[in-house]
Design a protein around this motif. Sequence first.
Motif, PDB file in Angstrom:
ATOM      1  N   GLU A  89      -0.676   4.252  -3.823  1.00  0.00           N
ATOM      2  CA  GLU A  89       0.417   3.298  -3.985  1.00  0.00           C
ATOM      3  C   GLU A  89      -0.069   2.051  -4.699  1.00  0.00           C
ATOM      4  O   GLU A  89       0.633   1.489  -5.551  1.00  0.00           O
ATOM      5  N   ALA A  90      -1.276   1.607  -4.369  1.00  0.00           N
ATOM      6  CA  ALA A  90      -1.835   0.403  -4.991  1.00  0.00           C
ATOM      7  C   ALA A  90      -2.027   0.600  -6.493  1.00  0.00           C
ATOM      8  O   ALA A  90      -1.691  -0.274  -7.294  1.00  0.00           O
ATOM      9  N   HIS A  91      -2.538   1.759  -6.884  1.00  0.00           N
ATOM     10  CA  HIS A  91      -2.750   2.017  -8.310  1.00  0.00           C
ATOM     11  C   HIS A  91      -1.423   2.173  -9.044  1.00  0.00           C
ATOM     12  O   HIS A  91      -1.278   1.708 -10.178  1.00  0.00           O
ATOM     13  N   GLN A  92      -0.440   2.799  -8.407  1.00  0.00           N
ATOM     14  CA  GLN A  92       0.881   2.925  -9.024  1.00  0.00           C
ATOM     15  C   GLN A  92       1.511   1.546  -9.169  1.00  0.00           C
ATOM     16  O   GLN A  92       2.089   1.226 -10.201  1.00  0.00           O
ATOM     17  N   PRO A 145     -14.773 -15.062  -3.890  1.00  0.00           N
ATOM     18  CA  PRO A 145     -14.572 -13.965  -2.951  1.00  0.00           C
ATOM     19  C   PRO A 145     -13.491 -13.002  -3.469  1.00  0.00           C
ATOM     20  O   PRO A 145     -12.630 -13.391  -4.257  1.00  0.00           O
ATOM     21  N   PRO A 146     -13.513 -11.754  -3.005  1.00  0.00           N
ATOM     22  CA  PRO A 146     -12.549 -10.750  -3.476  1.00  0.00           C
ATOM     23  C   PRO A 146     -11.119 -11.057  -3.034  1.00  0.00           C
ATOM     24  O   PRO A 146     -10.902 -11.632  -1.972  1.00  0.00           O
ATOM     25  N   LEU A 147     -10.164 -10.661  -3.885  1.00  0.00           N
ATOM     26  CA  LEU A 147      -8.749 -10.842  -3.561  1.00  0.00           C
ATOM     27  C   LEU A 147      -8.187  -9.605  -2.854  1.00  0.00           C
ATOM     28  O   LEU A 147      -7.216  -9.699  -2.114  1.00  0.00           O
ATOM     29  N   LEU A 148      -8.807  -8.453  -3.104  1.00  0.00           N
ATOM     30  CA  LEU A 148      -8.445  -7.196  -2.460  1.00  0.00           C
ATOM     31  C   LEU A 148      -9.714  -6.528  -1.970  1.00  0.00           C
ATOM     32  O   LEU A 148     -10.785  -6.756  -2.531  1.00  0.00           O
ATOM     33  N   ARG A 149      -9.583  -5.685  -0.930  1.00  0.00           N
ATOM     34  CA  ARG A 149     -10.739  -4.910  -0.462  1.00  0.00           C
ATOM     35  C   ARG A 149     -10.285  -3.508  -0.095  1.00  0.00           C
ATOM     36  O   ARG A 149      -9.111  -3.277   0.195  1.00  0.00           O
ATOM     37  N   ALA A 150     -11.220  -2.583  -0.125  1.00  0.00           N
ATOM     38  CA  ALA A 150     -10.942  -1.198   0.222  1.00  0.00           C
ATOM     39  C   ALA A 150     -11.299  -0.963   1.683  1.00  0.00           C
ATOM     40  O   ALA A 150     -12.341  -1.420   2.151  1.00  0.00           O
ATOM     41  N   GLU A 151     -10.427  -0.277   2.381  1.00  0.00           N
ATOM     42  CA  GLU A 151     -10.676   0.163   3.759  1.00  0.00           C
ATOM     43  C   GLU A 151     -10.299   1.631   3.837  1.00  0.00           C
ATOM     44  O   GLU A 151      -9.136   1.959   4.082  1.00  0.00           O
ATOM     45  N   GLY A 152     -11.246   2.504   3.572  1.00  0.00           N
ATOM     46  CA  GLY A 152     -10.961   3.940   3.545  1.00  0.00           C
ATOM     47  C   GLY A 152      -9.984   4.251   2.439  1.00  0.00           C
ATOM     48  O   GLY A 152     -10.195   3.886   1.281  1.00  0.00           O
ATOM     49  N   ASP A 153      -8.872   4.894   2.791  1.00  0.00           N
ATOM     50  CA  ASP A 153      -7.862   5.252   1.801  1.00  0.00           C
ATOM     51  C   ASP A 153      -6.867   4.126   1.541  1.00  0.00           C
ATOM     52  O   ASP A 153      -5.900   4.318   0.797  1.00  0.00           O
ATOM     53  N   TYR A 154      -7.082   2.967   2.122  1.00  0.00           N
ATOM     54  CA  TYR A 154      -6.143   1.859   1.967  1.00  0.00           C
ATOM     55  C   TYR A 154      -6.784   0.702   1.224  1.00  0.00           C
ATOM     56  O   TYR A 154      -8.002   0.524   1.234  1.00  0.00           O
ATOM     57  N   ARG A 155      -5.928  -0.095   0.573  1.00  0.00           N
ATOM     58  CA  ARG A 155      -6.347  -1.299  -0.116  1.00  0.00           C
ATOM     59  C   ARG A 155      -5.641  -2.451   0.575  1.00  0.00           C
ATOM     60  O   ARG A 155      -4.452  -2.370   0.888  1.00  0.00           O
ATOM     61  N   VAL A 156      -6.394  -3.539   0.833  1.00  0.00           N
ATOM     62  CA  VAL A 156      -5.908  -4.618   1.687  1.00  0.00           C
ATOM     63  C   VAL A 156      -6.036  -5.962   0.981  1.00  0.00           C
ATOM     64  O   VAL A 156      -7.063  -6.244   0.348  1.00  0.00           O
ATOM     65  N   LEU A 157      -5.007  -6.777   1.112  1.00  0.00           N
ATOM     66  CA  LEU A 157      -5.032  -8.140   0.600  1.00  0.00           C
ATOM     67  C   LEU A 157      -5.970  -8.965   1.479  1.00  0.00           C
ATOM     68  O   LEU A 157      -5.819  -8.984   2.700  1.00  0.00           O
ATOM     69  N   THR A 158      -6.939  -9.638   0.882  1.00  0.00           N
ATOM     70  CA  THR A 158      -7.890 -10.456   1.649  1.00  0.00           C
ATOM     71  C   THR A 158      -7.286 -11.826   1.936  1.00  0.00           C
ATOM     72  O   THR A 158      -6.239 -12.191   1.391  1.00  0.00           O
ATOM     73  N   HIS A 159      -7.987 -12.613   2.750  1.00  0.00           N
ATOM     74  CA  HIS A 159      -7.545 -13.986   3.026  1.00  0.00           C
ATOM     75  C   HIS A 159      -7.532 -14.792   1.736  1.00  0.00           C
ATOM     76  O   HIS A 159      -6.627 -15.597   1.511  1.00  0.00           O
ATOM     77  N   GLU A 160      -8.519 -14.588   0.872  1.00  0.00           N
ATOM     78  CA  GLU A 160      -8.555 -15.295  -0.412  1.00  0.00           C
ATOM     79  C   GLU A 160      -7.376 -14.890  -1.285  1.00  0.00           C
ATOM     80  O   GLU A 160      -6.784 -15.720  -1.962  1.00  0.00           O
TER      81      GLU A 160
END
Length: 185
Positions: A137-140, A160-175
């Motif tokens: 979904e993130a890539h689409q 610092p990163p704006l997004l991070r990977a958590e397994g099969d999910y991509r997550v918006l970071t605090h930054e």
Amino acid sequence: MTGTTEGSAGVPARELSDEELERQGTYTHATRTWVLLHGTAEQFRHHTERMLELEQEYLRRHPKRTWQGIARTDDVAGLDPLSRLRLELRGVMRQIDALLSDPTLPGASGTRDRAVGVPELLRRFAAAEDGRLHKLEAHQLAREVGVPPLELAELYKADPPLLRAEGDYRVLTHEGQRRLERPGA
């Protein structure tokens, strides 16, 4: 080659767990060429039917993970055929515009406005439950808003990163969230 005997249908796709649906879908695609070149006509017919059944079930469960399912989302389901076509054409035009403005492509104009694509991507992540999207979904979504793959990768590598990977999910970071809260974001 679908893991069932010739003529048997196997477990209906609707009854499979998400994990089993993905496993069987991956397997049917991996064995497609072998069945085409070496299988019987009956095996090929069965393989095709099973592959389509698995694909349709995947799209039903996860409509936003692939461009094919976009027209099936709730926000367009009630539209008349002409309105749906217009919406789909606008999506295609956005993808073409994103490709034409990708500076990494030969002959690209490079005029895409980075100030629009990345903030929109981050806004969509923020609107998602827990700021998380499945990687597909993130890539689409990145394609939809015009963020090319290399630029998307930079969001994970930023310091610092704006997004991070958590397994099969991509997550918006605090930054990433802070970036959205800044004026003009």
